[in-house]
Scaffold this motif. Structure first.
Motif, PDB file in Angstrom:
ATOM      1  N   ILE A  24       0.865  -1.178   0.000  1.00 28.38           N
ATOM      2  CA  ILE A  24       0.000   0.000   0.000  1.00 28.38           C
ATOM      3  C   ILE A  24       0.901   1.226   0.000  1.00 28.38           C
ATOM      4  CG2 ILE A  24      -1.632   1.368   1.364  1.00 28.38           C
ATOM      5  CD1 ILE A  24      -2.743  -1.296   2.434  1.00 28.38           C
ATOM      6  N   VAL A  25       0.698   2.100  -0.968  1.00 30.19           N
ATOM      7  CA  VAL A  25       1.455   3.344  -1.064  1.00 30.19           C
ATOM      8  C   VAL A  25       0.522   4.487  -0.698  1.00 30.19           C
ATOM      9  CG1 VAL A  25       2.821   4.843  -2.564  1.00 30.19           C
ATOM     10  CG2 VAL A  25       2.893   2.353  -2.885  1.00 30.19           C
ATOM     11  N   MET A  26       1.008   5.420   0.116  1.00 33.53           N
ATOM     12  CA  MET A  26       0.134   6.451   0.663  1.00 33.53           C
ATOM     13  C   MET A  26       0.892   7.754   0.853  1.00 33.53           C
ATOM     14  SD  MET A  26      -2.014   6.111   4.233  1.00 33.53           S
ATOM     15  CE  MET A  26      -3.009   4.764   3.579  1.00 33.53           C
ATOM     16  N   ALA A  27       0.175   8.866   0.701  1.00 30.64           N
ATOM     17  CA  ALA A  27       0.686  10.179   1.073  1.00 30.64           C
ATOM     18  C   ALA A  27      -0.068  10.652   2.299  1.00 30.64           C
ATOM     19  CB  ALA A  27       0.501  11.160  -0.078  1.00 30.64           C
ATOM     20  N   LYS A  28       0.613  11.363   3.187  1.00 30.75           N
ATOM     21  CA  LYS A  28      -0.043  11.858   4.402  1.00 30.75           C
ATOM     22  C   LYS A  28       0.533  13.207   4.788  1.00 30.75           C
ATOM     23  CE  LYS A  28       1.480  11.096   8.385  1.00 30.75           C
ATOM     24  NZ  LYS A  28       1.773  10.606   9.765  1.00 30.75           N
ATOM     25  N   LEU A  29      -0.257  13.974   5.535  1.00 29.13           N
ATOM     26  CA  LEU A  29       0.240  15.166   6.201  1.00 29.13           C
ATOM     27  C   LEU A  29       0.866  14.766   7.522  1.00 29.13           C
ATOM     28  CD1 LEU A  29      -2.820  17.525   5.589  1.00 29.13           C
ATOM     29  CD2 LEU A  29      -0.654  17.512   4.331  1.00 29.13           C
ATOM     30  N   ALA A  30       1.796  15.568   8.016  1.00 26.97           N
ATOM     31  CA  ALA A  30       2.466  15.243   9.272  1.00 26.97           C
ATOM     32  C   ALA A  30       1.483  15.129  10.425  1.00 26.97           C
ATOM     33  CB  ALA A  30       3.525  16.301   9.577  1.00 26.97           C
ATOM     34  N   SER A  31       0.370  15.835  10.344  1.00 26.93           N
ATOM     35  CA  SER A  31      -0.618  15.837  11.422  1.00 26.93           C
ATOM     36  C   SER A  31      -1.534  14.617  11.388  1.00 26.93           C
ATOM     37  CB  SER A  31      -1.475  17.103  11.333  1.00 26.93           C
ATOM     38  OG  SER A  31      -2.149  17.172  10.081  1.00 26.93           O
ATOM     39  N   GLU A  32      -1.496  13.822  10.342  1.00 31.81           N
ATOM     40  CA  GLU A  32      -2.415  12.697  10.187  1.00 31.81           C
ATOM     41  C   GLU A  32      -1.855  11.428  10.816  1.00 31.81           C
ATOM     42  OE1 GLU A  32      -4.968  13.361   6.185  1.00 31.81           O
ATOM     43  OE2 GLU A  32      -2.822  13.065   5.846  1.00 31.81           O
ATOM     44  N   ASP A  33      -2.731  10.674  11.440  1.00 31.24           N
ATOM     45  CA  ASP A  33      -2.372   9.394  12.057  1.00 31.24           C
ATOM     46  C   ASP A  33      -2.710   8.267  11.081  1.00 31.24           C
ATOM     47  OD1 ASP A  33      -1.879   7.186  13.601  1.00 31.24           O
ATOM     48  OD2 ASP A  33      -3.499   7.551  15.040  1.00 31.24           O
ATOM     49  N   THR A  34      -1.698   7.596  10.586  1.00 28.07           N
ATOM     50  CA  THR A  34      -1.913   6.485   9.649  1.00 28.07           C
ATOM     51  C   THR A  34      -1.498   5.148  10.260  1.00 28.07           C
ATOM     52  OG1 THR A  34       0.246   6.943   8.638  1.00 28.07           O
ATOM     53  CG2 THR A  34      -1.692   7.922   7.582  1.00 28.07           C
ATOM     54  N   SER A  35      -1.448   5.090  11.588  1.00 26.61           N
ATOM     55  CA  SER A  35      -1.069   3.827  12.241  1.00 26.61           C
ATOM     56  C   SER A  35      -2.068   2.722  11.941  1.00 26.61           C
ATOM     57  CB  SER A  35      -0.946   4.037  13.754  1.00 26.61           C
ATOM     58  OG  SER A  35      -2.176   4.481  14.304  1.00 26.61           O
ATOM     59  N   TRP A  36      -3.285   3.088  11.549  1.00 28.37           N
ATOM     60  CA  TRP A  36      -4.313   2.090  11.238  1.00 28.37           C
ATOM     61  C   TRP A  36      -3.905   1.197  10.069  1.00 28.37           C
ATOM     62  CZ3 TRP A  36      -6.391   2.228   6.345  1.00 28.37           C
ATOM     63  CH2 TRP A  36      -6.237   3.416   5.626  1.00 28.37           C
ATOM     64  N   VAL A  37      -3.045   1.694   9.197  1.00 30.69           N
ATOM     65  CA  VAL A  37      -2.630   0.897   8.042  1.00 30.69           C
ATOM     66  C   VAL A  37      -1.865  -0.335   8.516  1.00 30.69           C
ATOM     67  CG1 VAL A  37      -1.426   0.904   5.836  1.00 30.69           C
ATOM     68  CG2 VAL A  37      -2.506   3.011   6.658  1.00 30.69           C
ATOM     69  N   SER A  38      -0.915  -0.146   9.406  1.00 30.16           N
ATOM     70  CA  SER A  38      -0.126  -1.268   9.914  1.00 30.16           C
ATOM     71  C   SER A  38      -0.934  -2.180  10.822  1.00 30.16           C
ATOM     72  CB  SER A  38       1.099  -0.750  10.672  1.00 30.16           C
ATOM     73  OG  SER A  38       1.984  -0.077   9.803  1.00 30.16           O
ATOM     74  N   SER A  39      -1.842  -1.616  11.612  1.00 32.80           N
ATOM     75  CA  SER A  39      -2.587  -2.431  12.563  1.00 32.80           C
ATOM     76  C   SER A  39      -3.759  -3.167  11.915  1.00 32.80           C
ATOM     77  CB  SER A  39      -3.096  -1.555  13.713  1.00 32.80           C
ATOM     78  OG  SER A  39      -3.963  -0.533  13.232  1.00 32.80           O
ATOM     79  N   ASP A  40      -4.478  -2.502  10.988  1.00 33.04           N
ATOM     80  CA  ASP A  40      -5.676  -3.106  10.415  1.00 33.04           C
ATOM     81  C   ASP A  40      -5.451  -3.779   9.069  1.00 33.04           C
ATOM     82  OD1 ASP A  40      -7.019  -2.159  12.607  1.00 33.04           O
ATOM     83  OD2 ASP A  40      -7.830  -0.393  11.608  1.00 33.04           O
ATOM     84  N   LEU A  41      -4.361  -3.432   8.404  1.00 32.31           N
ATOM     85  CA  LEU A  41      -4.060  -4.040   7.106  1.00 32.31           C
ATOM     86  C   LEU A  41      -2.641  -4.610   7.134  1.00 32.31           C
ATOM     87  CD1 LEU A  41      -5.601  -1.277   4.782  1.00 32.31           C
ATOM     88  CD2 LEU A  41      -6.557  -3.547   5.248  1.00 32.31           C
ATOM     89  N   ASN A  42      -2.343  -5.334   8.219  1.00 30.88           N
ATOM     90  CA  ASN A  42      -0.969  -5.799   8.410  1.00 30.88           C
ATOM     91  C   ASN A  42      -0.575  -6.934   7.482  1.00 30.88           C
ATOM     92  OD1 ASN A  42      -2.386  -7.895   9.571  1.00 30.88           O
ATOM     93  ND2 ASN A  42      -1.777  -7.400  11.667  1.00 30.88           N
ATOM     94  N   GLU A  43      -1.522  -7.444   6.695  1.00 29.72           N
ATOM     95  CA  GLU A  43      -1.154  -8.434   5.688  1.00 29.72           C
ATOM     96  C   GLU A  43      -0.570  -7.792   4.443  1.00 29.72           C
ATOM     97  OE1 GLU A  43      -5.652  -7.718   5.131  1.00 29.72           O
ATOM     98  OE2 GLU A  43      -4.112  -7.631   6.703  1.00 29.72           O
TER      99      GLU A  43
END
Length: 336
Positions: free
Chosen positions: A109-128
């Motif tokens: 999964i490739v993603m862009a984010k702002l520094a203020s955004e929390d994207t920890s859900w990617v690793s926890s919910d889509l860890n496959e």
């Protein structure tokens, strides 16, 4: 009294003689046994020299020293007869249980984010899925784009340029929001959830088709979002007014299509094989265009939003039936 002393002294002498004799026997036995370990070489093989018996004759069957226990994979010339390994040698080797090395899933999964955004859900919910997340507005971040331009576009292209020669088989380009209205309004699940949509994604279809838009609802974007040569330009269609020139600069030709249409909004999956249909130089040119053109951040992003499907091998108008799209992309015609 003297007799008792003599008896006691005699007993001590006899006991001492017995101890000395047993000690001498042990010394003699140790002298006849050679060590089974040989430290003269890295392999730890024992010496092949045979010890001589006291009568001067060599008895290799009885005096050849024992070999060091072999580790799995060790081989010596004695293990082979006419090129074949001896059965007894195989039987004598220790057998170890092994745990196979699990290669990480060949998808990202490739993603862009702002520094203020929390994207920890990617690793926890889509860890496959592996993930590569670029921070677009903080150049001190461990993974970042040179500047915040074209919204997600620069991050998407940076991944392809940097990993062109070692791409995984399936790539998803995804926004940083997890779910909910209104932030994820364009995500096609009941909860507007990127987690649910990625879990349902049919990667076999991605491999077969090369490209899959993650949005199946046709609006906005279909059936004719952009008409580059419309006169006069439709009110509010600012992307339409710059699209023809952007096409020339992106594709280095003047074959601008009459109509461009695709369901929004720059969330899609592609196969490695489809990415490689274009040379690296093409993606480098797209990257340079996003980074250096004079259009605004918003306008640059919209041009790319209606160009990704063309870059990845689809016709300029890519508007499949919504039910067919849900069936193909998510495995259920009533997915939404």
């Amino acid at each position: 009294m003297r007799l008792s002393y003599r008896v006691g002294a005699a007993a001590l002498i006899i006991f001492a003689i017995i101890l000395i004799k047993r000690h001498l026997d042990l010394i003699q036995d140790d002298a006849q046994v050679q060590s089974g370990w040989h430290f003269g070489s890295f392999t730890g093989e024992s010496s092949d020299s045979s010890s001589s018996s006291s009568n001067g004759n060599t008895d290799t069957a009885s005096t050849k020293p024992k070999s060091k226990p072999k580790l799995t994979g060790d081989k010596t010339p004695d293990d082979y007869v006419n090129g074949n390994q001896k059965d007894d040698a195989l039987a004598s080797r220790p057998v170890y249980e092994t745990t196979p090395i699990i290669v990480p899933n060949d998808r990202v999964i490739v993603m862009a984010k702002l520094a203020s955004e929390d994207t920890s859900w990617v690793s926890s919910d889509l860890n496959e899925w592996r993930n590569v997340i670029y921070t677009v507005d903080d150049q001190t971040a461990s993974r970042h784009t040179p500047k915040n331009k074209g919204r997600e576009s620069l991050a998407y292209l940076q991944y392809i340029v940097d990993h062109y020669h070692d791409l995984p088989s399936t790539l998803i380009f995804l926004h940083s929001h997890k779910d909910g209205w209104p932030g994820a309004w364009h995500t096609d699940t009941m909860a507007y959830s990127n987690v649910d949509s990625i879990r349902a994604l049919q990667t076999d279809f991605v491999q077969q088709n090369g490209y899959a838009n993650l949005r199946c609802q046709q609006t906005p974007g279909c059936p004719e979002e952009i008409r580059p040569f419309r006169e006069p330009a439709q009110s509010g269609k600012t992307t339409e007014s710059v699209y023809a020139q952007a096409w020339v600069e992106l594709f280095n030709n003047t074959d601008v299509p009459e109509v461009v249409a695709v369901a929004c909004c720059s969330q899609f999956a592609v196969s490695k094989a489809q990415v490689l249909q274009r040379p690296l130089e093409d993606y480098q040119r797209y990257y340079d265009w996003v980074l250096n053109n004079r259009l605004s951040d918003d306008l640059t992003a919209h041009v790319m939003e209606y160009t990704w499907h063309i870059i990845f091998g689809q016709d300029p108008v890519y508007c499949p039936d919504a039910y067919q799209c849900y069936s193909d992309v998510y495995g259920n015609p009533y997915f939404w």
